[in-house]
Design a protein around this motif. Structure first.
Motif, PDB file in Angstrom:
ATOM      1  N   LEU A  36       0.829  -1.212   0.000  1.00 18.08           N
ATOM      2  CA  LEU A  36       0.000   0.000   0.000  1.00 18.08           C
ATOM      3  C   LEU A  36       0.861   1.258   0.000  1.00 18.08           C
ATOM      4  O   LEU A  36       0.484   2.288  -0.554  1.00 18.08           O
ATOM      5  CB  LEU A  36      -1.030  -0.013   1.144  1.00 18.08           C
ATOM      6  N   TRP A  40      -0.115   3.793  -2.689  1.00 16.42           N
ATOM      7  CA  TRP A  40      -0.914   4.908  -2.162  1.00 16.42           C
ATOM      8  C   TRP A  40      -0.051   6.123  -1.810  1.00 16.42           C
ATOM      9  O   TRP A  40      -0.505   7.248  -1.936  1.00 16.42           O
ATOM     10  CB  TRP A  40      -1.686   4.502  -0.895  1.00 16.42           C
ATOM     11  N   LEU A 388      -7.318  10.088   1.192  1.00 23.78           N
ATOM     12  CA  LEU A 388      -7.005   8.655   1.278  1.00 23.78           C
ATOM     13  C   LEU A 388      -8.065   7.946   2.122  1.00 23.78           C
ATOM     14  O   LEU A 388      -8.579   6.888   1.747  1.00 23.78           O
ATOM     15  CB  LEU A 388      -5.596   8.450   1.869  1.00 23.78           C
ATOM     16  N   ALA A 421      -6.101   2.371  -4.645  1.00 18.80           N
ATOM     17  CA  ALA A 421      -5.115   3.145  -5.426  1.00 18.80           C
ATOM     18  C   ALA A 421      -5.787   3.746  -6.654  1.00 18.80           C
ATOM     19  O   ALA A 421      -5.569   4.909  -6.995  1.00 18.80           O
ATOM     20  CB  ALA A 421      -3.954   2.241  -5.841  1.00 18.80           C
ATOM     21  N   LEU A 424      -7.899   6.635  -5.511  1.00 14.11           N
ATOM     22  CA  LEU A 424      -7.074   7.740  -4.996  1.00 14.11           C
ATOM     23  C   LEU A 424      -6.350   8.466  -6.119  1.00 14.11           C
ATOM     24  O   LEU A 424      -6.221   9.686  -6.098  1.00 14.11           O
ATOM     25  CB  LEU A 424      -6.031   7.163  -4.013  1.00 14.11           C
ATOM     26  N   ASN A 425      -5.881   7.722  -7.085  1.00 17.15           N
ATOM     27  CA  ASN A 425      -4.959   8.299  -8.064  1.00 17.15           C
ATOM     28  C   ASN A 425      -5.620   8.696  -9.380  1.00 17.15           C
ATOM     29  O   ASN A 425      -4.963   9.220 -10.262  1.00 17.15           O
ATOM     30  CB  ASN A 425      -3.827   7.302  -8.370  1.00 17.15           C
TER      31      ASN A 425
END
Ligand code: NAD
Length: 426
Positions: A36, A40, A388, A421, A424-425
């Motif tokens: 992670l 992340w 997050l 991920a 988040l991304n």
């Protein structure tokens, strides 16, 4: 559900994460945290100011435990620590891993080294999902003393004397004398250091007020008479400085209008009955260890509990160490090594990581409140942590959580990390 506010920095220079101590452990939690971290955190932060210490059994063995001493020193110096769970090797593990000796608990050494006051363990909640406890449960576990620091020996028949020799030169006296009539005994001597119980009380009552929960003090003082001092100190701090505030906030209605003591065995039953939550408990070290594991089970998984150590450096600044409340999750590690699917819930681990990063950013801001780049870094960390957390919670909310929450259709360790991920991304 809250929207994701964070913008990926893929086209900007990465933000330099503030100095922090990163303690590596082993097994399943090490594997999952490294995964992670890569997916992340690394895309958004330059981690070159982090100091990493490998507290795996092998690394401690190879360095004759110098690495643990270095980690404790670094924690004192920097004040913000994230820790992966570690193994305290059993006699069997000493043989299996070919270690020189059964190295002691790294957690105990850190709690002592950082003048540990309390280990705060709280339930983690996800809006919109019914967890084991409906509302917040807080726990304050005295970070030092008790059975963990015991001296002991196996002995035969005879007499056991425990003698106190005061530092001030006054006359020594016998604390306890007992005749051992059995041929086989184990003798154990331990103490509860009480100097920091007042500080523990302040931390506990302030947190209970902030989270609007009813405080309870847990001991077995009815039978273990020596525990009376813990209750007395907590009650005194409460009466002197907090009772009025709790009364005004209506937080003593469920406890008869006053701070209530619970006997530890009664507390174990209430923890199963009081699933509405809305309460906090403070206890000695070992009781806290057991009771917080029980809370973890009622709340569905050890992955939904935080574990933050609050200590103090010699100059009085707070040292904070953030970890998950669970261990290295050996059973899932064995499954992973055997090529089977696993489903580790990383929420406790990542709450710890986010807590340490936030605390590291706060410490920098305290040092340089007027420095523009520090102010920017602090805001970035705060925003990132928020985003997050939202990404993780949304992944749970959309039924893509781990199997402790979602049952057999839940995501695997790797798929869950990849899904967060992606959220988040993107
Ligand atoms: P554990 O907490 O690792 O696991 C207990 C049970 O809960 C297992 O069935 C595990 O699968 C489950 N579990 C725990 N966390 C989970 C998560 N996040 N998601 C899904 N399931 C989860 O305790 P254990 O098995 O008794 O101990 C394993 C090792 O961890 C031991 O070597 C012990 O020394 C070490 N340990 C370390 C710490 C620490 O470093 N703070 C604390 C406790 C145990």
């Amino acid at each position: 559900a809250p929207t994701v506010r964070y913008q990926s920095t893929s086209d900007n220079a990465k933000i330099k994460a503030p100095p922090m101590v990163y303690i590596q452990g082993e097994e399943m939690t090490h594997y999952a945290t490294q995964l992670l971290l890569q997916q992340w955190i690394v895309p958004h932060f330059d981690l070159s100011a982090w100091e990493t210490y490998d507290l795996s059994c092998k690394s401690r063995d190879d360095t004759n435990d110098q690495v643990l001493k270095d980690a404790v020193d670094a924690g004192k110096r920097i004040g913000a620590i994230f820790k992966e769970p570690t193994i305290t090797p059993s006699a069997i593990q000493v043989q299996e891993m070919g270690l020189k000796k059964a190295w002691g608990s790294p957690n105990g050494a850190m709690r002592k080294g950082w003048n540990g006051i309390t280990i705060s363990r709280d339930t983690i909640h996800i809006e919109g999902i019914q967890m084991g406890y409906k509302d917040q449960v807080l726990f304050e576990r005295h970070a030092v003393g008790g059975e963990y620091g015991a001296g002991w020996n196996e002995v035969g028949q005879g007499t056991l004397l425990t003698t106190y020799i005061p530092d001030d030169g006054s006359a020594p006296f016998v604390v306890d004398k007992r005749d051992l009539t059995d041929k086989h005994n184990v003798c154990v001597v331990y103490h509860n250091p009480y100097d920091n119980v007042r500080e523990l009380a302040h931390i506990f009552f302030k947190r209970c007020l902030e989270h609007k929960v009813t405080p309870y003090i847990v001991t077995k003082k009815t039978v273990f008479k020596w525990q009376e001092g813990f209750w007395r100190t907590m009650k005194q701090v409460f009466d002197d400085q907090y009772k009025d505030q709790f009364l005004k906030a209506g937080l003593l209605d469920r406890s008869g209008g006053d701070l209530t003591h619970l006997i530890s065995d009664a507390a174990t039953m209430q923890l199963i009955r009081w699933t509405d939550g809305g309460f906090g408990m403070a206890a000695h070290n070992y009781d806290g260890d057991m009771l917080t594991d029980q809370i973890a089970q009622v709340h569905r998984s050890p992955g939904f509990i935080t574990s933050n150590l609050v200590g103090k450096s010699d100059d009085g600044t707070l040292i904070k160490e953030f970890e998950a409340s669970h261990g290295t999750v050996t059973d899932l590690w064995n499954d992973h090594l055997a090529g089977k699917e696993t489903s580790l819930n990383p929420l406790g681990l990542v709450e710890a990581l986010m807590g340490a990063m936030s605390h590291a950013a706060n410490l920098q801001l305290e040092k340089k409140p007027n420095d523009k780049s520090t102010v920017q870094m602090h805001a970035f960390v705060e925003n990132f942590v928020d985003t997050l957390r939202t990404s993780i919670h949304n992944t749970f909310r959309y039924g893509q959580g781990t199997r402790d929450m979602c049952g057999p259709t839940g995501f695997t360790t790797e798929d869950f990390i990849a899904k967060v991920a992606w959220r988040l991304n993107r």
